[in-house]
Scaffold this active site. Structure first.
Site, PDB file in Angstrom:
ATOM      1  N   SER A  73      57.472  34.274  29.035  1.00 15.25           N
ATOM      2  CA  SER A  73      58.512  33.288  29.355  1.00 15.25           C
ATOM      3  C   SER A  73      58.441  32.085  28.419  1.00 15.25           C
ATOM      4  O   SER A  73      57.395  31.788  27.846  1.00 15.25           O
ATOM      5  CB  SER A  73      58.353  32.785  30.792  1.00 15.25           C
ATOM      6  OG  SER A  73      58.280  33.854  31.698  1.00 15.25           O
ATOM      7  N   ALA A  74      59.559  31.383  28.294  1.00 11.65           N
ATOM      8  CA  ALA A  74      59.591  30.158  27.481  1.00 11.65           C
ATOM      9  C   ALA A  74      58.699  29.095  28.138  1.00 11.65           C
ATOM     10  O   ALA A  74      58.627  29.021  29.361  1.00 11.65           O
ATOM     11  CB  ALA A  74      61.017  29.634  27.386  1.00 11.65           C
TER      12      ALA A  74
END
Ligand code: SAH
Length: 240
Positions: A73-74
């Site tokens: 994930s970012a």
């Protein structure tokens, strides 16, 4: 999968600078709101959790491919989920969707900070359905000193993980069609779950609070896009 083009080598010094810049930006934007989350993200080397050829992109605020069609994930999403979960030292956390192991490491730094005595440590149990990813994450976490704070298991996390239940917090990092009932059951009264719920193309990140009387309140906080949760209480097949 489209891999971002860019530089393939960068110094540790450069990575350190980019990490600081990213974390400062997330703090300015109000995504990182607590010292706890800031310090946890500062201490975990994201570059060790991404494929070597993407090392220089470790502090871009993007999801990155980690193999097997999955993504890490970012950073802003990891920060936001940690803040919304209101993690505290001593908590026992279930993460559904180990992926690279990065998010689990960040949560471990919050619930079991290195500078606190072990008796006060909480723990992260993280479950991954793809054995190859689970194994790689386990090795990375071990190499970086998380072995006694993070337990990686292989299985269908839409069923939760009963042997270690109940949990103070549950963080789901794959998109579910609905809130899986077993996860609600394995959440302690007073506990919080953070979970993306929606369809294949758009989801909302929900903060779910289970009150002491067992009643449940779910509040959407932002739109988001995660890979699908595949399993008995998730999507039946890849790409649905
Ligand atoms: N938290 C991860 C990113 C997760 S990507 C990180 O920090 O890198 C979502 C992950 O959820 C993928 O690895 C995917 O294989 C996994 N997943 C999907 N459905 C699952 C299920 N039912 N149980 C456990 N893991 C699942």
């Amino acid at each position: 999968m489209l891999v971002p083009l860019g530089r393939r080598s960068c110094t540790d010094e450069e990575l350190r600078r980019r990490k600081r810049e990213l974390l400062e930006a997330l703090r300015r934007e109000g995504v990182i709101r607590s010292e706890r989350v800031y310090r946890a993200m500062l201490s975990v080397p994201r570059e060790e959790f991404v494929p070597p050829e993407l090392r220089c992109h470790a502090y871009d605020d993007n999801p990155l491919p980690i193999g097997c069609g999955q993504t890490i994930s970012a950073p802003h999403m990891v920060a936001m989920m940690c803040e919304e979960a209101r993690l505290e030292p001593g908590h026992k956390v279930l993460e559904v969707g180990t992926g690279s192991g990065y998010h689990a490491a960040v949560m471990a730094e919050i619930v079991a900070p290195r500078d606190q005595p072990r008796e006060r440590w909480g723990r992260v149990v993280t479950i991954e359905r793809i054995p190859e990813l689970a194994e790689r994450a386990r090795r990375t976490l071990e190499r970086l000193g998380y072995a006694d704070r993070v337990k990686v298991v292989v299985g269908d996390g839409s069923l939760g993980y009963e042997p270690e239940a109940p949990y103070d917090r549950i963080v789901v990092t794959a998109a579910a069609p609905d809130i899986p009932r077993p996860l609600l059951e394995q959440l302690k009264p007073g506990g919080i779950m953070v979970i993306p719920v929606g369809d294949r193309y758009l989801q909302y990140l929900y903060v779910v609070v289970k009150r002491e009387d067992g009643s449940v309140e779910a509040r959407p906080v932002t739109s988001c896009l995660f890979v699908p949760l595949i399993g008995e209480y998730g999507w039946k097949e890849k790409g649905v």
